[in-house]
Design an enzyme around this catalytic site. Structure first.
Site, PDB file in Angstrom:
ATOM      1  N   SER A  81     -59.088  16.695 -67.469  1.00 16.43           N
ATOM      2  CA  SER A  81     -59.809  15.339 -68.018  1.00 16.43           C
ATOM      3  C   SER A  81     -59.179  15.061 -69.089  1.00 16.43           C
ATOM      4  O   SER A  81     -58.143  14.701 -69.318  1.00 16.43           O
ATOM      5  CB  SER A  81     -61.399  15.407 -67.986  1.00 16.43           C
ATOM      6  OG  SER A  81     -62.147  14.442 -68.304  1.00 16.43           O
ATOM      7  N   THR A  82     -60.090  15.084 -70.446  1.00 20.20           N
ATOM      8  CA  THR A  82     -59.503  14.583 -71.438  1.00 20.20           C
ATOM      9  C   THR A  82     -58.373  15.239 -71.902  1.00 20.20           C
ATOM     10  O   THR A  82     -58.550  16.610 -71.922  1.00 20.20           O
ATOM     11  CB  THR A  82     -60.664  14.500 -72.670  1.00 20.20           C
ATOM     12  OG1 THR A  82     -61.690  13.830 -72.302  1.00 20.20           O
ATOM     13  CG2 THR A  82     -60.152  14.215 -74.145  1.00 20.20           C
ATOM     14  N   HIS A  87     -59.524  12.859 -64.294  1.00 19.18           N
ATOM     15  CA  HIS A  87     -60.743  11.918 -64.487  1.00 19.18           C
ATOM     16  C   HIS A  87     -59.979  10.821 -65.298  1.00 19.18           C
ATOM     17  O   HIS A  87     -59.571  10.770 -66.280  1.00 19.18           O
ATOM     18  CB  HIS A  87     -61.707  12.488 -65.645  1.00 19.18           C
ATOM     19  CG  HIS A  87     -62.395  13.761 -64.999  1.00 19.18           C
ATOM     20  ND1 HIS A  87     -63.222  14.636 -65.718  1.00 19.18           N
ATOM     21  CD2 HIS A  87     -62.745  14.175 -63.583  1.00 19.18           C
ATOM     22  CE1 HIS A  87     -63.830  15.687 -64.952  1.00 19.18           C
ATOM     23  NE2 HIS A  87     -63.509  15.183 -63.617  1.00 19.18           N
ATOM     24  N   MET A 135     -63.708  17.286 -71.177  1.00 26.68           N
ATOM     25  CA  MET A 135     -65.144  17.450 -71.563  1.00 26.68           C
ATOM     26  C   MET A 135     -65.728  17.990 -70.204  1.00 26.68           C
ATOM     27  O   MET A 135     -65.505  17.732 -69.171  1.00 26.68           O
ATOM     28  CB  MET A 135     -65.619  16.302 -71.971  1.00 26.68           C
ATOM     29  CG  MET A 135     -65.034  15.807 -73.226  1.00 26.68           C
ATOM     30  SD  MET A 135     -65.635  14.377 -74.036  1.00 26.68           S
ATOM     31  CE  MET A 135     -64.798  13.072 -73.124  1.00 26.68           C
ATOM     32  N   ASP A 190     -66.846  20.135 -64.884  1.00 23.42           N
ATOM     33  CA  ASP A 190     -66.320  19.868 -63.529  1.00 23.42           C
ATOM     34  C   ASP A 190     -65.430  20.852 -63.204  1.00 23.42           C
ATOM     35  O   ASP A 190     -64.470  21.229 -63.916  1.00 23.42           O
ATOM     36  CB  ASP A 190     -65.912  18.344 -63.720  1.00 23.42           C
ATOM     37  CG  ASP A 190     -65.522  17.790 -62.226  1.00 23.42           C
ATOM     38  OD1 ASP A 190     -66.281  18.361 -61.332  1.00 23.42           O
ATOM     39  OD2 ASP A 190     -64.921  16.878 -62.124  1.00 23.42           O
TER      40      ASP A 190
END
Length: 365
Positions: free
Chosen positions: A186-187, A213, A306, A309
């Protein structure tokens, strides 16, 4: 607790006002100033010393990308980019990720987004996460990518050499089954993916399925950018794609990436079922779907991001068949949420700095 001081940079007075109002409503944020272009932003960062900068990508005089490069060199500060989904906007966004931006938020309807309220929660979350980021790590990652954008293409014999005893034991883990590599992030993910995927040889004996993401409109540019740098082929996944070795399939923004059996083959299946962990695509959904590929051994990788998941999907993978799992280390993660949650399941086989993940993957072949 001190409030997070934010500088807002956008060439539109309306957007500056709207973003200021949204962030100003948050009890943990103080908007300390605004700037109308990159040049103005640089001067105000030096004077005001904000904790976080939100910055438009496309601006006159000095655009967001030019400003970001100067900011990271002159006065390193975490920057959250705001981008439109035009081709120029998405291309510049990924260039910004490589130059040290913390993350980005997509404007919902172009440069002047009257419906900016749609991304209010996401913007707040990313500003707060950026305020906790190690800006020197962001700068270091940017410098590493800048210095060696294609240094990962060829692999030396030394890099590929694994001690014979280790190589033998790791080869046996899969019981001779074909393998599939699955990656969730993600991030900070675009940089991490660039580092890992460019470290894989073009003839790697497995397909690669990736969830990053990301909102709709950006994953195509991400795949194209990575494809230009990698020996493997990288593409945005499409419904019905035949899953083949040496190809990385990136879940398109807004769709879950799943797999399904068609005759003797496995193919890509995309759907818009409900969000999982607040995301679509979701790493859990991918991992759970791939767990059904009983004739395959799975190599799962969870990197910077973050939230948590991927952790539940990892549990499903470990319950069925043969699998190995790698988590990115805290030392190289821009945000240690997802890797930490995965490590806390006690199902991770190895924890690796991002620069060593490709080597760890290859060690399982």
């Amino acid at each position: 607790m001190d409030k997070v001081k934010v500088l807002i940079v956008d060439d539109s007075a309306f957007m500056r006002k709207l973003i200021s109002e949204f962030l100003g409503e948050e009890s943990d944020i103080e908007v300390i100033g605004t700037a109308r272009n990159g040049k103005d932003a640089l001067e105000k960062i030096k004077a005001l010393k904000p904790d976080v900068v939100t910055m438009d990508v496309e601006m006159p005089v000095m655009d967001g990308l030019q400003a970001l490069n100067l900011i990271m060199n002159v006065c390193p500060t975490p920057v959250v980019m705001l981008s439109s989904t035009t081709k120029v906007g998405t291309d510049n966004t990924f260039a910004a990720m490589s130059s040290g931006a913390f993350d980005f938020v997509a404007k919902p309807s172009g440069a002047i987004s009257l419906d900016l309220h749609k991304i209010k929660k996401e913007l707040h979350e990313k500003v707060m996460a950026a305020s906790r980021a190690n800006v020197h790590k962001l700068r270091k990652n940017a410098l590493n990518i800048e210095k060696s954008p294609l240094a990962w293409g060829k692999h030396s014999k030394i890099e590929l050499d694994v001690p014979l005893k280790k190589r033998k034991s790791e080869r046996n883990w899969s019981n001779g089954n074909d393998k599939v590599i699955i990656i969730g992030t993600s991030t900070g993910g675009p940089r991490a993916l660039q580092t890992v995927l460019t470290g894989l040889p073009g003839d790697i004996d497995a397909p690669i399925l990736v969830v990053q993401h990301m909102p709709p409109g950006f994953t195509h540019s991400l795949a194209a950018r990575l494809n230009s740098l990698c020996e493997i082929h990288v593409k945005e996944a499409e419904e019905g794609d035949l899953i083949q070795k040496g190809i990385a399939y990136i879940a398109p923004g807004g769709f879950h990436l799943k797999v399904r059996k068609a005759a003797m083959n496995w193919i890509v299946h995309l759907d818009k079922s409900e969000l999982r962990n607040g995301h679509r695509p979701s790493v859990d959904v991918l991992f759970e779907s791939v767990s059904e590929m009983d004739e395959y051994a799975k190599i799962a990788v969870i990197m910077t991001g973050m939230g948590m998941d991927g952790s539940n999907g990892l549990k499903r993978l470990k319950q069925r068949g043969f699998s190995k799992a790698i988590a990115e280390s805290q030392e190289t993660s821009i945000v240690f949420g997802m890797p930490k949650a995965a490590i806390n399941t006690n199902l991770i086989d190895s924890i690796e700095d991002v620069e060593k993940i490709a080597k760890a993957i290859k060690g399982y072949f």
